[in-house]
Design an enzyme around this catalytic site. Structure first.
Site, PDB file in Angstrom:
ATOM      1  N   CYS A   2      -7.707   6.833  -1.949  1.00  0.00           N
ATOM      2  CA  CYS A   2      -8.409   7.912  -2.625  1.00  0.00           C
ATOM      3  C   CYS A   2      -7.942   8.117  -3.995  1.00  0.00           C
ATOM      4  O   CYS A   2      -7.227   7.329  -4.529  1.00  0.00           O
ATOM      5  CB  CYS A   2      -7.911   9.057  -1.664  1.00  0.00           C
ATOM      6  SG  CYS A   2      -8.154   8.931  -0.017  1.00  0.00           S
ATOM      7  N   ALA A  52     -12.641   8.062   3.039  1.00  0.00           N
ATOM      8  CA  ALA A  52     -12.579   8.176   4.417  1.00  0.00           C
ATOM      9  C   ALA A  52     -12.655   6.897   5.080  1.00  0.00           C
ATOM     10  O   ALA A  52     -13.773   6.342   5.145  1.00  0.00           O
ATOM     11  CB  ALA A  52     -13.376   9.132   5.122  1.00  0.00           C
ATOM     12  N   ILE A  53     -11.599   6.459   5.635  1.00  0.00           N
ATOM     13  CA  ILE A  53     -11.517   5.200   6.398  1.00  0.00           C
ATOM     14  C   ILE A  53     -10.895   5.450   7.889  1.00  0.00           C
ATOM     15  O   ILE A  53     -11.490   4.801   8.726  1.00  0.00           O
ATOM     16  CB  ILE A  53     -10.428   4.130   5.658  1.00  0.00           C
ATOM     17  CG1 ILE A  53     -10.857   3.996   4.183  1.00  0.00           C
ATOM     18  CG2 ILE A  53     -10.405   2.815   6.269  1.00  0.00           C
ATOM     19  CD1 ILE A  53     -12.267   2.951   3.959  1.00  0.00           C
ATOM     20  N   ASN A  75      -2.636   8.765  -1.156  1.00  0.00           N
ATOM     21  CA  ASN A  75      -3.636   7.623  -1.548  1.00  0.00           C
ATOM     22  C   ASN A  75      -3.028   6.644  -0.711  1.00  0.00           C
ATOM     23  O   ASN A  75      -2.111   5.825  -0.920  1.00  0.00           O
ATOM     24  CB  ASN A  75      -3.747   7.412  -2.802  1.00  0.00           C
ATOM     25  CG  ASN A  75      -4.609   6.121  -2.960  1.00  0.00           C
ATOM     26  OD1 ASN A  75      -5.427   5.769  -2.415  1.00  0.00           O
ATOM     27  ND2 ASN A  75      -4.172   5.345  -4.342  1.00  0.00           N
ATOM     28  N   GLU A  77      -2.853   4.022   3.234  1.00  0.00           N
ATOM     29  CA  GLU A  77      -3.157   3.739   4.722  1.00  0.00           C
ATOM     30  C   GLU A  77      -1.466   3.559   5.204  1.00  0.00           C
ATOM     31  O   GLU A  77      -1.028   2.824   4.807  1.00  0.00           O
ATOM     32  CB  GLU A  77      -3.860   2.497   4.925  1.00  0.00           C
ATOM     33  CG  GLU A  77      -5.368   2.675   4.214  1.00  0.00           C
ATOM     34  CD  GLU A  77      -6.310   3.615   4.661  1.00  0.00           C
ATOM     35  OE1 GLU A  77      -6.049   4.043   5.984  1.00  0.00           O
ATOM     36  OE2 GLU A  77      -7.227   3.966   4.116  1.00  0.00           O
ATOM     37  N   ASP A  99      -4.046   8.921   9.591  1.00  0.00           N
ATOM     38  CA  ASP A  99      -2.875   8.341   9.730  1.00  0.00           C
ATOM     39  C   ASP A  99      -1.645   8.664   8.793  1.00  0.00           C
ATOM     40  O   ASP A  99      -0.585   8.097   8.939  1.00  0.00           O
ATOM     41  CB  ASP A  99      -3.126   6.585   9.235  1.00  0.00           C
ATOM     42  CG  ASP A  99      -3.788   6.562   7.980  1.00  0.00           C
ATOM     43  OD1 ASP A  99      -4.936   6.982   7.968  1.00  0.00           O
ATOM     44  OD2 ASP A  99      -3.431   5.863   7.053  1.00  0.00           O
ATOM     45  N   SER A 354      -8.223  -8.894   0.958  1.00  0.00           N
ATOM     46  CA  SER A 354      -8.255  -9.676  -0.231  1.00  0.00           C
ATOM     47  C   SER A 354      -7.122 -10.440  -0.483  1.00  0.00           C
ATOM     48  O   SER A 354      -6.027  -9.952   0.335  1.00  0.00           O
ATOM     49  CB  SER A 354      -8.338  -8.664  -1.736  1.00  0.00           C
ATOM     50  OG  SER A 354      -8.667  -9.426  -2.852  1.00  0.00           O
TER      51      SER A 354
END
Length: 557
Positions: A2, A52-53, A75, A77, A99, A354
């Site tokens: 984010c 949003a993930i 920002n 995960e 999370d 990646s």
């Protein structure tokens, strides 16, 4: 990921400052196009632009504790969030499935040092209302971006943001917040919490390589990074690093799709049981051909995109605006990644895996072949890993987030780093006919183990290193150099600007990028930029392109 903005101890009336803060936060909206949020407490404002993930329906930010006294903007995960929830001592009422919400209660129980308990990629700022202070923290390697700003007009005000463009209108000094650290406004101290065994670059490890451990640790890293409630894919250049990540991800995706388990891993299944892979290059480029071969081997749903040199050149100013750098290596590689990210987001994907970090960990850049000793080789690896937040991590984060696409990098997992950077560097060196990243290739070579299915075709597994900016097509770099010759005259090149100080561009291409950067950003932003160049002391050419290094030239003869 984010976009976040935090301003603590605002010097003016907070309500009067609010429109300015919202305008600054808006500069980050490309990072989080799904929703915008803000929270105001006393003279502190936290803003959030959301992508949003995880916790898609309930995880809007800023997050607030059950008693309303802690406010958090994040920002990133947190991959171990479920385990962290289970280990909390208190009985807290969680409001979301995000999370990141667990950080509020970890802070309540452990204070700022809770940052060291997090397994993930993150930048966050937390406001503690009882103590009227903020705590800011950044992940160990700097996968996420975070900057801290200062203003001579309001020296007691602390500013934080995901990108420079949200700070330079109000700050006359800006720094890249150091990875693996937290800041406590109560003490005004920035403290390093990340203290791995490999941190001292002069401490040379002597452990023999354990190929099985190396392989399984990377597999575990990929597995945890499939945590998502939205469609995901992999960036696939056809090089070793991205191909290995794609191979592992394809296996894990298939495994999870066929699983009836309700385990943490099983909850990462998305609407796509088949992995999607994405590649970009100039028509006929080496990367496109190799990526196609890998995708066929792995049976991924492959998306191949091409770009023209004109399209790349037309995007250059936008790339510099989003990347916030004038480094030659970063801009060369970021342009195709930026163009590809737009294509990926248009196809409905929000997250990709990646391959950044492998070259730093294993000494994969071809100039490492000139390392004079195992000690020098290892020290350079550690130094490169420590500086990833100024180069490849910055590229992976900002090239993708320019379009609201999140990139996750399994090679930079804490556990994997602990294994890979504690291997005797002699095992990694280019000796006895070994290729670069020999031990990584060997760990995934199943030729002599019939119990394992092949991860990759042999010619891909043992393909020589191509830097991304080279692999998309050699004519891309040639075009950049030719265009710089047209844009920068000999007279202009001979007169660098006084404000550049000792950071003088040595090529017209570098001069051109610095000139474009200065047209977009004020002077204080340049202090956050570090130029990526090979090790000059090892007799390496200054041009960062891998094709100019001795190992690449020798391989072509």
């Amino acid at each position: 990921m984010c976009g976040i903005l935090a301003v603590h101890h605002v010097a003016e009336d907070i309500e009067a400052f609010k429109p300015k803060a919202l305008h600054l936060s808006k500069q980050l909206r490309h990072r989080g196009p799904d929703w915008s949020g803000k929270a105001i407490r006393n003279q502190t404002i936290l803003c959030h632009e959301r992508l949003a993930i995880v916790g898609v329906e309930s995880g809007a930010q800023p997050l607030v504790s059950d008693d309303g006294k802690l406010v958090l903007t994040v920002n990133g995960e947190i991959y171990n969030h479920l385990k962290l929830r289970e280990n909390l001592k208190g009985n807290y009422k969680f409001k979301t499935y995000s999370d990141c919400e667990v950080i509020l209660y970890l802070y309540r129980e452990h204070g700022p040092a809770c940052a060291n308990m997090l397994d993930g990629m993150f930048s966050w700022v937390l406001y503690d209302q009882d103590k009227d202070k903020v705590v800011a923290a950044r992940d160990p390697i700097g996968i996420t971006t975070l900057y801290q700003g200062f203003s001579s007009d309001s020296p007691d005000t602390a500013y934080f943001a995901s990108e420079l463009k949200a700070l330079h209108p109000v700050c006359d000094k800006i720094i890249a917040f150091p990875p693996g650290h937290y800041y406590d406004s109560e003490t005004k101290q920035t403290v390093r919490y990340f203290k791995p065994s490999w941190w001292d670059e002069n401490k040379i490890p002597s452990n023999p390589v354990d190929y099985k451990l190396l392989r399984e640790t990377l597999e575990a890293s990929v597995r945890k990074r499939l945590m998502a409630e939205v469609p995901y894919g992999v960036l696939l250049s056809g090089g070793l690093d991205s191909s290995l990540i794609a191979s592992i991800a394809a296996r894990e995706t298939e495994k999870l799709a066929n699983s009836t388990s309700q385990s943490e891993e099983a909850r990462t299944i998305t609407a796509w049981p088949k992995l999607h892979s994405f590649a970009i290059g100039l028509p006929g480029s080496p990367d496109l051909l190799a990526a196609r071969k890998v995708a066929d081997f792995l049976h991924t749903f492959h998306h191949e995109h091409t770009f023209t040199i004109d399209e790349g050149l037309d995007a250059l100013r936008d790339v510099i605006y989003h990347l916030e750098t004038y480094d030659v290596t970063t801009i060369r590689a970021s342009t195709p990644m930026y163009l590809l990210s737009r294509k990926i987001k248009a196809q409905g994907v929000k997250m990709v895996l990646s391959g950044e970090g492998s070259d730093e960990i294993f000494g994969g850049y071809l100039y490492f072949g000139n390392a004079p000793s195992r000690e020098a080789f290892h020290s350079e690896c550690v130094r490169r890993v420590k500086n990833l937040h100024l180069s490849d991590c910055l590229r992976a984060n900002k090239s993708t987030m320019a379009w609201g696409l999140e990139a996750r990098v399994p090679f930079l997992d804490k556990d994997f780093l602990e294994v890979a950077l504690n291997i005797d560097p002699e095992e990694k060196m280019y000796i006895n006919g070994r290729k670069e990243k020999y031990i990584l290739r060997k760990a995934f070579d199943t030729t002599h183990d019939s119990s394992l299915q092949p991860y990759l075709p042999q010619d891909i597994l043992w393909r020589q290193k191509e830097q991304f900016s080279d692999g998309v097509g050699y004519s891309w770099i040639d075009a950049l150099k030719d265009t710089a010759e047209l844009c920068i005259s000999d007279d202009e090149f001979a007169l660098p600007r006084r404000e550049w100080g000792d950071d003088i561009p040595t090529t017209k291409e570098a001069f051109w990028y610095r000139k474009l950067f200065d047209e977009i950003f004020p002077r204080q932003c340049a202090d956050t930029v570090m130029r990526w160049v090979p090790k000059a002391e090892w007799g390496c050419p200054e041009d960062p392109s891998g094709r100019y290094q001795a190992g690449h030239v020798a391989a072509l003869k």
